[in-house]
Design a protein around this motif. Structure first.
Motif, PDB file in Angstrom:
ATOM      1  N   LEU A  45      -1.309  -9.557  -1.860  1.00  0.00           N
ATOM      2  CA  LEU A  45      -0.633  -8.280  -1.626  1.00  0.00           C
ATOM      3  C   LEU A  45       0.838  -8.363  -2.003  1.00  0.00           C
ATOM      4  O   LEU A  45       1.411  -7.395  -2.508  1.00  0.00           O
ATOM      5  CB  LEU A  45      -0.790  -7.881  -0.154  1.00  0.00           C
ATOM      6  N   VAL A  46       1.448  -9.518  -1.756  1.00  0.00           N
ATOM      7  CA  VAL A  46       2.844  -9.683  -2.146  1.00  0.00           C
ATOM      8  C   VAL A  46       2.966  -9.644  -3.660  1.00  0.00           C
ATOM      9  O   VAL A  46       3.854  -8.992  -4.206  1.00  0.00           O
ATOM     10  CB  VAL A  46       3.412 -11.006  -1.602  1.00  0.00           C
ATOM     11  N   ALA A  47       2.055 -10.318  -4.347  1.00  0.00           N
ATOM     12  CA  ALA A  47       2.099 -10.348  -5.802  1.00  0.00           C
ATOM     13  C   ALA A  47       1.903  -8.951  -6.381  1.00  0.00           C
ATOM     14  O   ALA A  47       2.465  -8.622  -7.420  1.00  0.00           O
ATOM     15  CB  ALA A  47       1.033 -11.302  -6.333  1.00  0.00           C
ATOM     16  N   GLU A  48       1.121  -8.135  -5.687  1.00  0.00           N
ATOM     17  CA  GLU A  48       0.878  -6.768  -6.174  1.00  0.00           C
ATOM     18  C   GLU A  48       1.920  -5.792  -5.649  1.00  0.00           C
ATOM     19  O   GLU A  48       1.797  -4.588  -5.863  1.00  0.00           O
ATOM     20  CB  GLU A  48      -0.516  -6.307  -5.716  1.00  0.00           C
ATOM     21  N   ARG A  49       2.891  -6.313  -4.910  1.00  0.00           N
ATOM     22  CA  ARG A  49       3.966  -5.488  -4.344  1.00  0.00           C
ATOM     23  C   ARG A  49       3.450  -4.458  -3.358  1.00  0.00           C
ATOM     24  O   ARG A  49       4.095  -3.428  -3.142  1.00  0.00           O
ATOM     25  CB  ARG A  49       4.764  -4.791  -5.452  1.00  0.00           C
ATOM     26  N   ALA A  50       2.283  -4.696  -2.805  1.00  0.00           N
ATOM     27  CA  ALA A  50       1.779  -3.781  -1.788  1.00  0.00           C
ATOM     28  C   ALA A  50       2.487  -4.024  -0.466  1.00  0.00           C
ATOM     29  O   ALA A  50       2.567  -3.137   0.383  1.00  0.00           O
ATOM     30  CB  ALA A  50       0.276  -3.962  -1.612  1.00  0.00           C
ATOM     31  N   VAL A  51       2.977  -5.218  -0.277  1.00  0.00           N
ATOM     32  CA  VAL A  51       3.834  -5.535   0.862  1.00  0.00           C
ATOM     33  C   VAL A  51       5.036  -6.308   0.326  1.00  0.00           C
ATOM     34  O   VAL A  51       4.999  -6.827  -0.790  1.00  0.00           O
ATOM     35  CB  VAL A  51       3.104  -6.394   1.924  1.00  0.00           C
ATOM     36  N   LEU A  73      -1.449   1.754  -5.183  1.00  0.00           N
ATOM     37  CA  LEU A  73      -1.417   0.938  -3.980  1.00  0.00           C
ATOM     38  C   LEU A  73      -0.051   1.023  -3.307  1.00  0.00           C
ATOM     39  O   LEU A  73       0.063   0.975  -2.087  1.00  0.00           O
ATOM     40  CB  LEU A  73      -1.750  -0.515  -4.326  1.00  0.00           C
ATOM     41  N   GLN A  74       0.995   1.172  -4.125  1.00  0.00           N
ATOM     42  CA  GLN A  74       2.331   1.317  -3.547  1.00  0.00           C
ATOM     43  C   GLN A  74       2.571   2.734  -3.063  1.00  0.00           C
ATOM     44  O   GLN A  74       3.335   2.979  -2.142  1.00  0.00           O
ATOM     45  CB  GLN A  74       3.386   0.940  -4.590  1.00  0.00           C
ATOM     46  N   PHE A  75       1.915   3.659  -3.726  1.00  0.00           N
ATOM     47  CA  PHE A  75       2.106   5.061  -3.395  1.00  0.00           C
ATOM     48  C   PHE A  75       1.283   5.468  -2.172  1.00  0.00           C
ATOM     49  O   PHE A  75       1.726   6.263  -1.349  1.00  0.00           O
ATOM     50  CB  PHE A  75       1.688   5.908  -4.597  1.00  0.00           C
ATOM     51  N   GLY A  76       0.077   4.935  -2.116  1.00  0.00           N
ATOM     52  CA  GLY A  76      -0.907   5.381  -1.148  1.00  0.00           C
ATOM     53  C   GLY A  76      -0.430   5.518   0.279  1.00  0.00           C
ATOM     54  O   GLY A  76      -0.572   6.588   0.884  1.00  0.00           O
ATOM     55  N   PRO A  77       0.131   4.468   0.868  1.00  0.00           N
ATOM     56  CA  PRO A  77       0.509   4.521   2.274  1.00  0.00           C
ATOM     57  C   PRO A  77       1.449   5.687   2.563  1.00  0.00           C
ATOM     58  O   PRO A  77       1.324   6.374   3.582  1.00  0.00           O
ATOM     59  CB  PRO A  77       1.230   3.196   2.495  1.00  0.00           C
ATOM     60  N   PHE A  78       2.354   5.897   1.641  1.00  0.00           N
ATOM     61  CA  PHE A  78       3.334   6.966   1.819  1.00  0.00           C
ATOM     62  C   PHE A  78       2.671   8.340   1.707  1.00  0.00           C
ATOM     63  O   PHE A  78       2.928   9.240   2.500  1.00  0.00           O
ATOM     64  CB  PHE A  78       4.426   6.806   0.773  1.00  0.00           C
ATOM     65  N   MET A  79       1.780   8.490   0.732  1.00  0.00           N
ATOM     66  CA  MET A  79       1.157   9.779   0.479  1.00  0.00           C
ATOM     67  C   MET A  79       0.255  10.202   1.623  1.00  0.00           C
ATOM     68  O   MET A  79       0.226  11.365   2.010  1.00  0.00           O
ATOM     69  CB  MET A  79       0.364   9.711  -0.816  1.00  0.00           C
ATOM     70  N   HIS A  80      -0.485   9.224   2.154  1.00  0.00           N
ATOM     71  CA  HIS A  80      -1.445   9.560   3.183  1.00  0.00           C
ATOM     72  C   HIS A  80      -0.780  10.063   4.462  1.00  0.00           C
ATOM     73  O   HIS A  80      -1.416  10.707   5.291  1.00  0.00           O
ATOM     74  CB  HIS A  80      -2.327   8.355   3.494  1.00  0.00           C
ATOM     75  N   ASN A  81       0.493   9.764   4.619  1.00  0.00           N
ATOM     76  CA  ASN A  81       1.193  10.252   5.797  1.00  0.00           C
ATOM     77  C   ASN A  81       1.268  11.778   5.804  1.00  0.00           C
ATOM     78  O   ASN A  81       1.428  12.392   6.844  1.00  0.00           O
ATOM     79  CB  ASN A  81       2.610   9.674   5.831  1.00  0.00           C
ATOM     80  N   TYR A  82       1.159  12.337   4.609  1.00  0.00           N
ATOM     81  CA  TYR A  82       1.333  13.776   4.497  1.00  0.00           C
ATOM     82  C   TYR A  82       0.075  14.437   3.972  1.00  0.00           C
ATOM     83  O   TYR A  82       0.118  15.449   3.293  1.00  0.00           O
ATOM     84  CB  TYR A  82       2.529  14.073   3.598  1.00  0.00           C
ATOM     85  N   ALA A  83      -1.056  13.793   4.296  1.00  0.00           N
ATOM     86  CA  ALA A  83      -2.333  14.292   3.790  1.00  0.00           C
ATOM     87  C   ALA A  83      -2.574  15.721   4.259  1.00  0.00           C
ATOM     88  O   ALA A  83      -3.018  16.571   3.490  1.00  0.00           O
ATOM     89  CB  ALA A  83      -3.462  13.382   4.264  1.00  0.00           C
TER      90      ALA A  83
END
Lengths: 234, 234
Positions: B72-78, B174-184
Motif C-alpha cells: 500500500l505504501v508503494a502504491e501511495r494508498a497510505v 485508489l488514492q481518490f477513492g477514500p476521499f470520494m466515498h465520503n461524499y457518496a
DNA sequence: TTGTGTGATTTGTGATCACAGTATATCACA
DNA sequence: TGTGATATACTGTGATCACAAATCACACAA
C-alpha cells in the motif's frame, strides 16, 4: 540550554551543528540497491530472483529482501510468478509501445506544467546540464549521456511541482530503465541530441506548448531508434 | 491411473468435479481487505494504522500485515510516517487538483484508445450499465451510483487493451477513492449524470476524440462539484 | 504553573524457525 | 538404455522472538 542558546546566536536555526543521522531501515537499502541494479540492467530479462539467494548475496537476512521484493512488485519493476517468486520482466513490443505512449503523455504534461512553475535557478542548472549533455553526446560516452539525460529530464519534472505526477513518471522509468540501459552504447549513434536544447529554449521562453512538443518528439524519436536496434520478447 | 482415465472418459477436462482451490497467500487477502476498507472510507484521513493493532483486528499475525502495508505504501494508498508507521493520507487541495488533472489525462487517453479497440460485446455491456446508471441516478442511491459509475468507466479502460495504463488509473482511483466515498450521498444531487450517455454514444460511433472530451468533462465536472462540498486538509 | 528527567509502554525491524508445496535429482527396475 | 517412482533440496509463507528507538505519562523540582 546554554549550548542551544549559543547555537541560536550563531544563527543556525535548523542545526547544522550536528548532522541529523538518517535512520534508514535495512529493507530500504536493499530496495534501493535492487532498484539500482535493475536500472543498470545487471539482471537479464526473465531471470528469477529467489529470496534466499539474493539475501545471501547481499549479506542480509531474507526479511529485508522480502519487503524490498514486495515494493518492487507493487511498482511493477519485477513481475510476480505464480509460485510467488519474482522475475525481472521481459519487454514485449506491445508493452514497449504502451510505455512509450504513457511516457510521452505524462512527461509532456510535466514539461507543460514546468514551463509555468520553473525558477530561474532551475533554468540555470538545466542550461549547465544541457551543455554537458552536448559534450557527452560528442564524446560518445553512452553511460554518461544516459545519466545526464535523466538528470536533465528529472530536473524539469521536479520543477513541475507535481509530486504525484513525478511519482508516476519515476515508476515508468523504473520499468523502462533496465531495457534502455542494454542499449546505452548504441545511444550515442543516435545523433539526435539537440532536442534538449529546444526544450530548454522553450522553457526559458515560458512556452509550455513548444516545450511539450519538443519533449514528446524527443521521447518518441528515442523510442523509435530503440525499437529499431532492440530485440523484443514475444 | 485408472481413475484418471475414467475421469477423462467422463469428459471433465479441466475438472469441475473438484473446484481448483486458488492458493491465495494470506498477505494478499489482508492487502485486498485493507484496500477495500480504504476505498470504502472506513478510516479517517490522518488515522495511524499500527502493525499489531490491525493484525489483531484481522485475526492474523503481523507478517501478512507488514507485507500488505508495504504494498500500500508503494502504491501511495497510505503514507509512510518518519518512524515507519503508516497513516491514511489526507487530501489537500493541491493534491486533489493534481489527481484530477492526472485522472483526466490518463482516463482521457484510455477512452480514446478504447474507441479503437472496444468490441461489440463490451459495447452492449456498457449500454446495460449505462441504463442502470440512469436509474440509480434517479433513485438517489449514492452508493450504487458510485459502484456503477466505477464499473462503467473501468469496463471502458479494460477495453483500451493497455494493462499498464489500466494499472496507473487503478492506482489513481485508489488514492481518490477514500476521499470520494465520503461524499457518496451528495453525488446524487449532482444531477449531471448524462455524461456517460455521451461517452457511450461516442464509443459506439468510434469517435475517440468526442469520447475523450465527454469523459474529461465528466471527470472535471465531478471534481468541481466534489471540491465545492468537500473540506480539504492544509 | 511550567519545564524536566525518568520510567514504562508501544512502535517497527530483523532474524530464525517450522511448514507445505513444488521442482529436481537420484536410483531401481524393465 | 529408457522409464518409472521415490527421495532430496529448494521455494515462498507465516509465526514467534529479541531488540532498539520512539512515544507517552507521570512525578518531581524550579
Amino acid at each position: 540550554m546554554t549550548t542551544l542558546a549559543a547555537s541560536k546566536v550563531k544563527g543556525d536555526d535548523d542545526g547544522p551543528v550536528l548532522a541529523k543521522l538518517p535512520r534508514e531501515p535495512l529493507h530500504d537499502r536493499v530496495y534501493k540497491e535492487l532498484r539500482r541494479a535493475l536500472m543498470a540492467a545487471r539482471f537479464t530479462p526473465g531471470e528469477q530472483l529467489t529470496l534466499r539467494a539474493t539475501a545471501e548475496k547481499m549479506g542480509v537476512s531474507v526479511m529485508p529482501v522480502r519487503a524490498a521484493f514486495n515494493r518492487l512488485v507493487a511498482e511493477r519493476a519485477v513481475v510476480l510468478l505464480p509460485n510467488g517468486s519474482v522475475a525481472v520482466p521481459q519487454m514485449s513490443a506491445r508493452r514497449f509501445e504502451e510505455l512509450v505512449e504513457l511516457r510521452a503523455t505524462l512527461e509532456g504534461l510535466a514539461v507543460r506544467k514546468a514551463a509555468k512553475a520553473i525558477t530561474p535557478a532551475e533554468l540555470d542548472a538545466l542550461a549547465e546540464i544541457s551543455d554537458e549533455l552536448t559534450k557527452a553526446g560528442m564524446s560518445g560516452d553512452g553511460e554518461l549521456y544516459l545519466d545526464l539525460n535523466k538528470a536533465f529530464k528529472f530536473t524539469i519534472y521536479e520543477a513541475s511541482r507535481s509530486p504525484e505526477l513525478f511519482g508516476l513518471i519515476e515508476a515508468l522509468w523504473l520499468q523502462f530503465g533496465p531495457f534502455m540501459h542494454n542499449y546505452a552504447k548504441d545511444v550515442r549513434a543516435h545523433g539526435v541530441e539537440d532536442c534538449h536544447r529546444e526544450v530548454l529554449a522553450a522553457l526559458q521562453a515560458r512556452d509550455g506548448a513548444a516545450a511539450e512538443k519538443a519533449m514528446t518528439s524527443d521521447i518518441s524519436g528515442g523510442a523509435k531508434f530503440l525499437a529499431s536496434v532492440a530485440t523484443f520478447a514475444p
